[in-house]
Design a protein around this motif. Structure first.
Motif, PDB file in Angstrom:
ATOM      1  N   GLY A 399      50.489  24.150  51.730  1.00  0.00           N
ATOM      2  CA  GLY A 399      49.612  24.952  52.580  1.00  0.00           C
ATOM      3  C   GLY A 399      48.159  24.557  52.374  1.00  0.00           C
ATOM      4  O   GLY A 399      47.857  23.619  51.620  1.00  0.00           O
ATOM      5  N   PRO A 400      47.244  25.284  53.031  1.00  0.00           N
ATOM      6  CA  PRO A 400      45.835  24.866  53.005  1.00  0.00           C
ATOM      7  C   PRO A 400      45.157  24.990  51.636  1.00  0.00           C
ATOM      8  O   PRO A 400      44.072  24.465  51.445  1.00  0.00           O
ATOM      9  N   GLU A 401      45.810  25.685  50.696  1.00  0.00           N
ATOM     10  CA  GLU A 401      45.210  25.718  49.346  1.00  0.00           C
ATOM     11  C   GLU A 401      45.344  24.358  48.674  1.00  0.00           C
ATOM     12  O   GLU A 401      44.619  24.054  47.713  1.00  0.00           O
ATOM     13  N   GLY A 402      46.268  23.531  49.154  1.00  0.00           N
ATOM     14  CA  GLY A 402      46.399  22.134  48.715  1.00  0.00           C
ATOM     15  C   GLY A 402      46.588  21.974  47.216  1.00  0.00           C
ATOM     16  O   GLY A 402      46.222  20.944  46.654  1.00  0.00           O
ATOM     17  N   GLY A 403      47.114  22.989  46.536  1.00  0.00           N
ATOM     18  CA  GLY A 403      47.326  22.876  45.087  1.00  0.00           C
ATOM     19  C   GLY A 403      46.027  22.917  44.296  1.00  0.00           C
ATOM     20  O   GLY A 403      45.995  22.506  43.140  1.00  0.00           O
ATOM     21  N   ALA A 404      44.933  23.395  44.930  1.00  0.00           N
ATOM     22  CA  ALA A 404      43.631  23.358  44.245  1.00  0.00           C
ATOM     23  C   ALA A 404      43.176  24.747  43.785  1.00  0.00           C
ATOM     24  O   ALA A 404      42.057  24.890  43.282  1.00  0.00           O
ATOM     25  N   HIS A 405      44.043  25.766  43.939  1.00  0.00           N
ATOM     26  CA  HIS A 405      43.619  27.135  43.622  1.00  0.00           C
ATOM     27  C   HIS A 405      43.156  27.247  42.164  1.00  0.00           C
ATOM     28  O   HIS A 405      42.115  27.840  41.865  1.00  0.00           O
ATOM     29  N   TRP A 406      43.925  26.652  41.233  1.00  0.00           N
ATOM     30  CA  TRP A 406      43.573  26.727  39.805  1.00  0.00           C
ATOM     31  C   TRP A 406      42.178  26.156  39.538  1.00  0.00           C
ATOM     32  O   TRP A 406      41.470  26.598  38.643  1.00  0.00           O
ATOM     33  N   MET A 407      41.787  25.163  40.366  1.00  0.00           N
ATOM     34  CA  MET A 407      40.509  24.477  40.129  1.00  0.00           C
ATOM     35  C   MET A 407      39.333  25.323  40.660  1.00  0.00           C
ATOM     36  O   MET A 407      38.330  25.507  39.988  1.00  0.00           O
ATOM     37  N   TYR A 408      39.525  25.858  41.863  1.00  0.00           N
ATOM     38  CA  TYR A 408      38.416  26.588  42.500  1.00  0.00           C
ATOM     39  C   TYR A 408      38.259  28.007  41.976  1.00  0.00           C
ATOM     40  O   TYR A 408      37.184  28.591  42.067  1.00  0.00           O
ATOM     41  N   ALA A 409      39.365  28.600  41.448  1.00  0.00           N
ATOM     42  CA  ALA A 409      39.296  30.010  41.034  1.00  0.00           C
ATOM     43  C   ALA A 409      38.748  30.171  39.614  1.00  0.00           C
ATOM     44  O   ALA A 409      38.508  31.284  39.165  1.00  0.00           O
ATOM     45  N   TYR A 410      38.539  29.071  38.904  1.00  0.00           N
ATOM     46  CA  TYR A 410      38.116  29.137  37.493  1.00  0.00           C
ATOM     47  C   TYR A 410      36.779  29.870  37.346  1.00  0.00           C
ATOM     48  O   TYR A 410      35.846  29.659  38.141  1.00  0.00           O
ATOM     49  N   ASN A 411      36.716  30.686  36.309  1.00  0.00           N
ATOM     50  CA  ASN A 411      35.465  31.367  35.990  1.00  0.00           C
ATOM     51  C   ASN A 411      35.085  30.971  34.566  1.00  0.00           C
ATOM     52  O   ASN A 411      35.864  31.187  33.625  1.00  0.00           O
ATOM     53  N   ALA A 412      33.894  30.373  34.401  1.00  0.00           N
ATOM     54  CA  ALA A 412      33.489  29.860  33.078  1.00  0.00           C
ATOM     55  C   ALA A 412      33.444  30.963  32.020  1.00  0.00           C
ATOM     56  O   ALA A 412      33.559  30.683  30.827  1.00  0.00           O
ATOM     57  N   GLU A 413      33.326  32.211  32.468  1.00  0.00           N
ATOM     58  CA  GLU A 413      33.307  33.313  31.490  1.00  0.00           C
ATOM     59  C   GLU A 413      34.640  33.436  30.752  1.00  0.00           C
ATOM     60  O   GLU A 413      34.712  34.062  29.697  1.00  0.00           O
ATOM     61  N   SER A 414      35.687  32.787  31.316  1.00  0.00           N
ATOM     62  CA  SER A 414      37.004  32.878  30.664  1.00  0.00           C
ATOM     63  C   SER A 414      36.994  32.210  29.294  1.00  0.00           C
ATOM     64  O   SER A 414      37.880  32.443  28.479  1.00  0.00           O
ATOM     65  N   VAL A 415      35.990  31.369  29.019  1.00  0.00           N
ATOM     66  CA  VAL A 415      35.919  30.732  27.701  1.00  0.00           C
ATOM     67  C   VAL A 415      35.720  31.792  26.603  1.00  0.00           C
ATOM     68  O   VAL A 415      36.106  31.586  25.456  1.00  0.00           O
ATOM     69  N   LEU A 416      35.151  32.941  26.967  1.00  0.00           N
ATOM     70  CA  LEU A 416      34.881  33.970  25.957  1.00  0.00           C
ATOM     71  C   LEU A 416      36.172  34.427  25.300  1.00  0.00           C
ATOM     72  O   LEU A 416      36.210  34.659  24.092  1.00  0.00           O
ATOM     73  N   GLY A 417      37.249  34.478  26.087  1.00  0.00           N
ATOM     74  CA  GLY A 417      38.554  34.832  25.531  1.00  0.00           C
ATOM     75  C   GLY A 417      39.019  33.761  24.553  1.00  0.00           C
ATOM     76  O   GLY A 417      39.561  34.072  23.483  1.00  0.00           O
ATOM     77  N   ALA A 418      38.781  32.498  24.910  1.00  0.00           N
ATOM     78  CA  ALA A 418      39.236  31.391  24.053  1.00  0.00           C
ATOM     79  C   ALA A 418      38.449  31.330  22.741  1.00  0.00           C
ATOM     80  O   ALA A 418      38.948  30.836  21.737  1.00  0.00           O
TER      81      ALA A 418
END
Ligand SMILES: Cc1cc2nc3c(=O)[nH]c(=O)nc-3n(C[C@H](O)[C@H](O)[C@H](O)COP(=O)(O)OP(=O)(O)OC[C@H]3O[C@@H](n4cnc5c(N)ncnc54)[C@H](O)[C@@H]3O)c2cc1C
Length: 420
Positions: A399-418
């Motif tokens: 579909g039009p998401e072209g398998g890129a959802h994981w790439m575009y939805a990333y939020n750099a703040e998620s590193v705080l969890g890591a």
């Protein structure tokens, strides 16, 4: 002694400086160019890049200075649309994609740094690392000055002068592809008014190479294009010479895209014919070998952005990765520079950051490389037909998401969890 010295005021450098400022961490930017030096060309900023700029409060200004779009059409050489990728989407990602002059992005970042009182020392060429100590690092400049800082971050691009200290022998290599970019105003194009068969923005995958056409200003009447061509390596000086030889660039485009037998759509041919030669710019696609670490042994020096992992521009993610590196590293430095931080934990927190970013960069490079392979010319008709089928089938399947959802939805703040 400085707290943080940042080398390079391109994309990653000022973004890091602005995030550090948000955490009240003092820093100084050192940039080899002067404030008025111009860099041509446009870049596409995907939602993950724009999310970083939004965290800094800069997105709303940029949005009004570039072309906002969701769909990027993938067409074959005859203009037949094989599929459409959501390069951005307000609904899915909170951001449309933005195509914009690279110089405007830089201008807004520098203006914001100036507004915040962040010092930028122009005309300062870093030549390397003098020494890494227990609690600091010393770098030197071409004018003979040495600067000591608690942390040094190299955001000095693909030919980084700090990277060899961290990873000797990690010279960039040429990928075999180059890009040529030009700009034409829509009102100068006859075939735009006629049925040219192309939905814009679009990427044309012809048998003899690919050609992206993307408006680059808010109203959409300034049409930028990006042609991908195979090329022999010319060495660093040779590429710099070619960039200035716009007549040669024009001849390269004419030879590839004008002949009828190469079968490019009328709009592509007209864009090439009508390009004012002075708008042409070129870039060799270079890559940096995979680095296991982006920090020095004592964790006082870091590389980010292209200096760490130059990504070919075939996935529109190089600046995005530079922005994400900058935001995530700022969170690390904010922890490390807090008064209650135990210095013994420095290697651990840095390795958590590297682990988090490495996993993502490896995936992004894989995505970008596959995209780059599609942009090459096809040696045989059958190979090209197979390529078209793969593009068509990928969109049918994903579909039009072209398998890129994981790439575009990333939020750099998620590193705080890591980092926890
Ligand atoms: C043709 C092309 C098209 C692209 N299109 C896109 C796109 O559509 N979307 C996208 O996200 N990315 C795109 N990219 C990639 C993107 O431009 C880069 O990934 C991004 O600019 C990297 O940012 P950076 O800050 O790491 O490095 P740079 O932007 O290269 O900045 C490095 C800075 O360091 C300075 N510097 C260098 N050496 C020294 C030194 N020794 N001392 C002091 N200062 C120094 C330089 O002058 C420069 O200002 C494209 C790249 C190319 C080549």
């Amino acid at each position: 002694m400085l707290t943080v010295a940042i080398i390079g005021s391109g994309m990653a450098g000022p973004v890091l400086a602005l995030f550090l400022h948000k955490h009240s961490i003092p820093c100084v930017l050192f940039e080899l160019r002067n404030p008025n030096s111009q860099q041509g060309g446009n870049i596409a900023l995907a939602p993950n890049a724009l999310r970083v700029l939004d965290h800094l409060g800069i997105y709303d200004r940029l949005r009004l200075r570039g072309y906002n779009y969701d769909e990027l059409a993938f067409a074959n050489g005859s203009g037949l649309v094989l599929g459409k990728l959501w390069n951005g989407s307000q609904k899915l990602y909170n951001f449309a994609a933005l195509r914009i002059h690279r110089s405007i992005v830089k201008e807004e970042l520098i203006r914001e740094c100036e507004k915040k009182g962040i010092e930028i020392r122009w005309g300062k060429k870093c030549t390397g690392v003098e020494e890494e100590r227990e609690g600091s690092a010393v770098i030197r400049f071409e004018d003979g000055e040495s600067v000591e800082a608690q942390f040094v971050v190299a955001a000095d691009g693909i030919h980084s002068k700090i990277r060899p200290f961290i990873f000797p022998g990690s010279d960039p290599t040429f990928s075999g592809l180059m890009g040529v970019m030009g700009t034409v105003m829509a009102e100068d194009l006859k075939s735009l008014g006629e049925k040219h068969g192309l939905d814009l923005p679009c990427m044309v995958f012809g048998e003899r190479g690919s050609f992206a056409i993307m408006p680059a200003n808010f109203s959409g009447n300034e049409l930028g294009y990006f042609a991908t061509l195979e090329a022999e390596d010319r060495g660093r000086e040779g590429w710099q010479k070619l960039e200035k030889n716009q007549q040669e660039l024009k001849e390269m485009l004419n030879e590839r895209f004008l002949p009828e037998e190469n079968g490019f759509p009328a709009l592509v041919q007209e864009l090439v014919e009508k390009t004012p030669t002075e708008t042409l710019t070129s870039w060799p696609f270079m890559s940096v070998p995979h680095l296991d670490s982006w920090s020095s042994p004592k964790k006082r020096l870091f590389v980010i952005g292209d200096a760490a992992h130059a990504i070919p521009p075939t996935g529109g993610q190089g600046a995005a990765m530079a922005f994400e590196d900058a935001e995530t590293l700022a969170y690390v430095l904010a922890r490390v520079l807090a008064s209650d931080f135990n210095a013994n934990n420095l290697p651990d927190i840095v390795s958590k950051w590297e682990h988090h970013r490495h996993a993502r960069i490896v995936k992004v490079i894989d995505f970008t490389t596959k995209n780059g392979d599609l942009r090459k010319s096809s040696p045989h008709y059958y190979e090209h037909a197979a390529k078209e089928w793969v593009i068509w089938a990928t969109f049918k399947w994903m579909g039009p998401e072209g398998g890129a959802h994981w790439m575009y939805a990333y939020n750099a703040e998620s590193v705080l969890g890591a980092l926890a």
